[in-house]
Scaffold this motif. Structure first.
Motif, mmCIF file in Angstrom:
data_model
loop_
_atom_site.group_PDB
_atom_site.id
_atom_site.type_symbol
_atom_site.label_atom_id
_atom_site.label_comp_id
_atom_site.label_asym_id
_atom_site.label_seq_id
_atom_site.Cartn_x
_atom_site.Cartn_y
_atom_site.Cartn_z
ATOM 1 N N HIS A 359 17.196 -12.164 -7.584
ATOM 2 C CA HIS A 359 16.402 -13.341 -6.722
ATOM 3 C C HIS A 359 16.950 -14.472 -7.013
ATOM 4 C CE1 HIS A 359 15.841 -13.326 -11.733
ATOM 5 N NE2 HIS A 359 15.828 -14.171 -11.185
ATOM 6 N N VAL A 360 17.265 -15.270 -6.556
ATOM 7 C CA VAL A 360 17.706 -16.576 -5.941
ATOM 8 C C VAL A 360 16.476 -17.345 -6.019
ATOM 9 C CG1 VAL A 360 19.557 -16.009 -5.381
ATOM 10 C CG2 VAL A 360 17.432 -16.467 -3.324
ATOM 11 N N GLY A 361 16.096 -18.743 -6.406
ATOM 12 C CA GLY A 361 14.802 -19.946 -6.761
ATOM 13 C C GLY A 361 15.171 -21.129 -6.731
ATOM 14 N N GLY A 362 14.584 -21.933 -6.448
ATOM 15 C CA GLY A 362 15.061 -22.878 -7.125
ATOM 16 C C GLY A 362 13.742 -23.659 -6.776
ATOM 17 N N ALA A 363 13.188 -25.033 -7.637
ATOM 18 C CA ALA A 363 12.040 -25.868 -7.741
ATOM 19 C C ALA A 363 12.210 -27.964 -7.947
ATOM 20 C CB ALA A 363 12.111 -25.756 -9.270
ATOM 21 N N VAL A 364 11.689 -28.434 -7.497
ATOM 22 C CA VAL A 364 11.798 -29.205 -7.219
ATOM 23 C C VAL A 364 10.422 -30.230 -7.839
ATOM 24 C CG1 VAL A 364 10.591 -29.565 -4.613
ATOM 25 C CG2 VAL A 364 11.889 -31.470 -5.687
ATOM 26 N N LYS A 365 10.646 -31.726 -8.090
ATOM 27 C CA LYS A 365 9.619 -32.414 -9.194
ATOM 28 C C LYS A 365 10.149 -33.751 -7.958
ATOM 29 C CE LYS A 365 10.041 -34.394 -13.145
ATOM 30 N NZ LYS A 365 9.694 -34.697 -14.366
ATOM 31 N N ILE A 366 8.929 -34.047 -7.984
ATOM 32 C CA ILE A 366 8.765 -35.800 -7.378
ATOM 33 C C ILE A 366 7.949 -36.486 -8.308
ATOM 34 C CG2 ILE A 366 8.218 -36.741 -4.563
ATOM 35 C CD1 ILE A 366 9.011 -33.652 -3.258
ATOM 36 N N GLY A 367 8.209 -37.766 -8.574
ATOM 37 C CA GLY A 367 7.352 -38.173 -9.194
ATOM 38 C C GLY A 367 8.072 -38.655 -10.315
ATOM 39 N N LYS A 368 7.098 -39.205 -11.374
ATOM 40 C CA LYS A 368 7.159 -39.445 -12.692
ATOM 41 C C LYS A 368 5.841 -39.794 -13.185
ATOM 42 C CE LYS A 368 12.249 -39.526 -14.077
ATOM 43 N NZ LYS A 368 12.963 -40.585 -15.465
ATOM 44 N N LYS A 369 4.958 -40.123 -12.781
ATOM 45 C CA LYS A 369 3.918 -41.230 -12.819
ATOM 46 C C LYS A 369 2.730 -40.106 -12.515
ATOM 47 C CE LYS A 369 0.046 -44.813 -12.970
ATOM 48 N NZ LYS A 369 0.042 -46.083 -12.733
ATOM 49 N N ASN A 370 2.663 -39.729 -11.668
ATOM 50 C CA ASN A 370 1.626 -38.060 -10.370
ATOM 51 C C ASN A 370 2.884 -36.933 -10.142
ATOM 52 O OD1 ASN A 370 -0.825 -39.606 -12.057
ATOM 53 N ND2 ASN A 370 -0.267 -40.609 -9.521
ATOM 54 N N PRO A 371 3.203 -36.547 -10.983
ATOM 55 C CA PRO A 371 4.181 -35.607 -10.178
ATOM 56 C C PRO A 371 3.686 -34.428 -9.483
ATOM 57 C CG PRO A 371 4.597 -34.968 -12.647
ATOM 58 C CD PRO A 371 3.440 -36.051 -12.642
ATOM 59 N N LEU A 372 4.770 -33.996 -8.699
ATOM 60 C CA LEU A 372 4.330 -32.889 -7.581
ATOM 61 C C LEU A 372 5.417 -32.227 -7.995
ATOM 62 C CD1 LEU A 372 2.544 -31.148 -5.503
ATOM 63 C CD2 LEU A 372 4.439 -32.245 -3.882
ATOM 64 N N THR A 373 5.042 -30.508 -8.472
ATOM 65 C CA THR A 373 6.579 -29.232 -8.295
ATOM 66 C C THR A 373 6.056 -27.746 -7.748
ATOM 67 O OG1 THR A 373 6.300 -30.467 -10.838
ATOM 68 C CG2 THR A 373 7.418 -27.799 -10.557
ATOM 69 N N VAL A 374 7.404 -27.930 -7.174
ATOM 70 C CA VAL A 374 7.080 -27.010 -6.945
ATOM 71 C C VAL A 374 8.260 -26.077 -6.681
ATOM 72 C CG1 VAL A 374 6.739 -26.079 -4.165
ATOM 73 C CG2 VAL A 374 5.863 -27.955 -4.355
ATOM 74 N N LYS A 375 8.166 -24.387 -7.544
ATOM 75 C CA LYS A 375 8.775 -23.710 -7.222
ATOM 76 C C LYS A 375 9.140 -22.106 -6.318
ATOM 77 C CE LYS A 375 10.881 -21.020 -11.407
ATOM 78 N NZ LYS A 375 10.070 -20.352 -12.591
ATOM 79 N N ALA A 376 9.649 -22.033 -6.078
ATOM 80 C CA ALA A 376 10.027 -21.079 -5.357
ATOM 81 C C ALA A 376 11.258 -20.183 -5.462
ATOM 82 C CB ALA A 376 10.186 -21.188 -3.751
ATOM 83 N N GLN A 377 10.433 -18.691 -5.438
ATOM 84 C CA GLN A 377 12.104 -17.053 -5.774
ATOM 85 C C GLN A 377 11.766 -16.057 -4.562
ATOM 86 O OE1 GLN A 377 11.967 -16.626 -9.522
ATOM 87 N NE2 GLN A 377 12.539 -14.432 -8.850
ATOM 88 N N GLY A 378 12.778 -15.641 -4.160
ATOM 89 C CA GLY A 378 12.174 -14.461 -3.522
ATOM 90 C C GLY A 378 13.669 -13.580 -3.693
ATOM 91 N N GLY A 379 14.035 -12.662 -3.912
ATOM 92 C CA GLY A 379 14.266 -11.511 -3.982
ATOM 93 C C GLY A 379 14.638 -10.284 -3.609
ATOM 94 N N TYR A 380 15.120 -8.469 -4.065
ATOM 95 C CA TYR A 380 14.939 -7.859 -3.981
ATOM 96 C C TYR A 380 14.972 -6.423 -4.951
ATOM 97 C CZ TYR A 380 16.756 -3.045 -2.020
ATOM 98 O OH TYR A 380 17.195 -1.433 -2.051
ATOM 99 N N LEU A 381 13.411 -6.207 -5.197
ATOM 100 C CA LEU A 381 13.860 -5.674 -5.391
ATOM 101 C C LEU A 381 13.537 -3.544 -5.751
ATOM 102 C CD1 LEU A 381 12.034 -4.814 -8.709
ATOM 103 C CD2 LEU A 381 9.929 -4.823 -7.043
#
Length: 508
Positions: A359-381
């Motif tokens: 699998h590979v993936g990534g995450a991003v967090k925007i803002g510190k006071k009211n943070p929005l976080t998105v994490k995505a992952q894709g892979g082969y099983l």
């Protein structure tokens, strides 16, 4: 469960609450830190108690009660049933009692039932597969579980050392024929160290051990008669020689694990990597045949992940990883009994299972006071399992993707909202089945085909979730929380799945 004193569990929970309350007052910053999706980007590091002791800056304790229910149109696997209803309570705490020392712990109690289980009379099916007892009738299973854990880390000059213990006790039973009863104890202990090899990086090493035991028996009380209890050996096959009425067995296991971590210090950008490996051998022993060893299951795991983490106003991470699971099963061959002794004259390795996840993936967090976080992952099983003779084989592969989102917002000076949505999708890529259908009866054919169709089916789930925390000065350091999540999904074209969890409690 008679072996665990419920008053002792309650006392432990109350002690943890009192300790946490006197150590620190929970605030919205502590709640946000301990529930942050971004803080779990380097989640493999949680296995090293020396590194986990520096994971959070603020003290935090929580006590909650919850209800959990799920229902599927059809069982995903016949051995796991088609739904459950559970109620429980848990407490956890993470404290900095001294400048160089951190401690944490948890305790929980859960009770409920799982519905419509078939072809499985043993607890921890996914752990002990394929060597479980089974019958064609089945039914619902009652469940009672206790867990306890505790850990610490302390700094000694440049070194950090830590230790952790995790214990689970579980009881499963049925009150109508056939009547399985299984009592399980599962203990994991580990020690860890970390050392700053540069100004910004730590190197961590963890060593651990696991001790497992389950006693498992099946009784029949009705005078009308009994049905056979089978000792399964993989992909629908059973150990014919002892199947029938030899229904008292126990499992015991000793295992070892190790983990190596390379990570930047907290709030520092940089590369990170973790490698974890474990080995556990589970022996199945028949007590009715004078402790005759029936089988040994060897479970081996390897998990590795590496990536880059950037901390800033916009924080982000990219990573790649592999998860390998390998199982091999030995069947012990016993000679004719002599004075009720069954001497083992040989063994054959007959069962094999391999599961690979890239699998590979990534995450991003925007803002510190009211943070929005998105994490995505894709892979082969890729999954492959086979039994040697007569030849049985199941193989499939899937391409998948997962997405998790979280938004944390201060609705007022006294109220914090944490919400998000998670989802995943698995698409079948390849499949293969080989079975000796000519020699299989109708019920075994149904077992194999039903589970195979579930394993190769496309799957998706969506889970929205939300949590509200409320506190003010009049509550003297305590805060109330309420959280809920719901899941809907589908396995193939005709199997819909729903689940809901509700939880309420107090943080401090």
């Amino acid at each position: 469960m008679k072996t665990i004193n419920k008053q002792y569990l309650l006392a432990l929970m109350l002690f943890a609450m009192t300790t946490g309350a006197t150590a620190a007052e929970a605030d919205t910053m502590a709640i946000a830190e301990h529930n942050s999706l971004w803080n779990n980007v380097l989640c493999m590091n949680n296995g090293n108690p020396a590194l986990y002791g520096h994971k959070y800056n603020k003290d935090f304790s929580q006590f909650g009660v919850y209800a959990d229910a799920s229902k599927a149109d059809k069982p995903v696997l016949l051995q796991l049933g088609d739904g459950k209803t559970m109620f429980g309570a848990d407490v956890k705490t993470y404290l900095h009692p001294w400048k160089a020392t951190n401690v944490w712990g948890s305790a929980s109690y859960r009770k409920g039932k799982t519905r419509n289980i078939k072809w499985n009379s043993t607890s921890d099916f996914l752990l002990l597969y394929p060597y479980v007892m089974a019958d064609t009738l089945g039914g619902e299973m009652n469940n009672e579980r206790y867990t306890f854990s505790g850990g610490f880390s302390t700094d000694i000059k440049k070194w950090t050392i830590g230790g952790e213990m995790i214990f689970r006790a579980e009881h499963e039973w049925r009150t109508r024929d056939p009547r399985p009863r299984a009592i399980t104890t599962d203990l994991t202990m580990r020690i860890g160290t970390s050392y700053p090899i540069t100004r910004n990086y730590n190197l961590g090493l963890t060593l651990g051990a696991r001790f497992y035991k389950q006693t498992n028996d099946v009784d029949f009380y009705q005078e009308a008669g009994t049905i056979p209890e089978f000792h399964m050996i993989g992909l629908g096959a059973d150990y014919t020689r002892v199947s029938g009425s030899n229904n008292d067995v126990y499992y015991k296991a000793t295992g070892f694990n190790a983990q190596l971590d390379f990570k930047p210090k907290q709030d520092i950008s940089g590369v990170y990597a973790s490698v974890f490996t474990s080995y556990v051998s589970f022996k199945k022993i028949n007590t009715q045949l004078n402790a005759m060893p029936m089988s040994t299951l060897y479970n081996m795991d390897l998990n590795a992940e590496a990536g880059w983490k950037h901390e800033g106003n916009i924080s982000w991470s990219g990573f790649a990883g592999i998860d390998f699971e390998k199982r091999e099963g030995d069947e012990h061959i016993s000679g004719s009994s002599s004075s009720l002794e069954y001497f083992i004259i040989g063994k054959l390795t007959m069962f094999y299972l391999d599961r690979k996840d890239y699998h590979v993936g990534g995450a991003v967090k925007i803002g510190k006071k009211n943070p929005l976080t998105v994490k995505a992952q894709g892979g082969y099983l890729n999954f492959s399992s086979h039994y040697v003779e007569p030849a049985r084989r199941i193989e499939y592969s899937k391409i998948y993707g997962t997405l998790s989102t979280q938004y944390i917002a201060a609705l007022s000076k006294n109220m914090l909202l944490t919400c998000g949505i998670d989802g995943n999708y698995f698409s079948n890529n390849d499949k293969k089945i080989v079975m000796p259908y000519a020699s299989m009866d109708e019920k075994r054919t149904q077992l194999v085909n039903t589970n195979y169709e579930s394993l190769i089916a496309d799957k998706w789930t969506v889970t929205p979730h939300a949590r509200i925390d409320y506190h003010d000065k009049s509550m003297k350091g305590y805060a109330l929380f309420l959280e809920a999540s719901g899941t809907m999904g589908s396995l193939g074209k005709s199997n819909n799945y729903q689940a809901i969890t509700m939880k309420a409690g107090v943080t401090f």
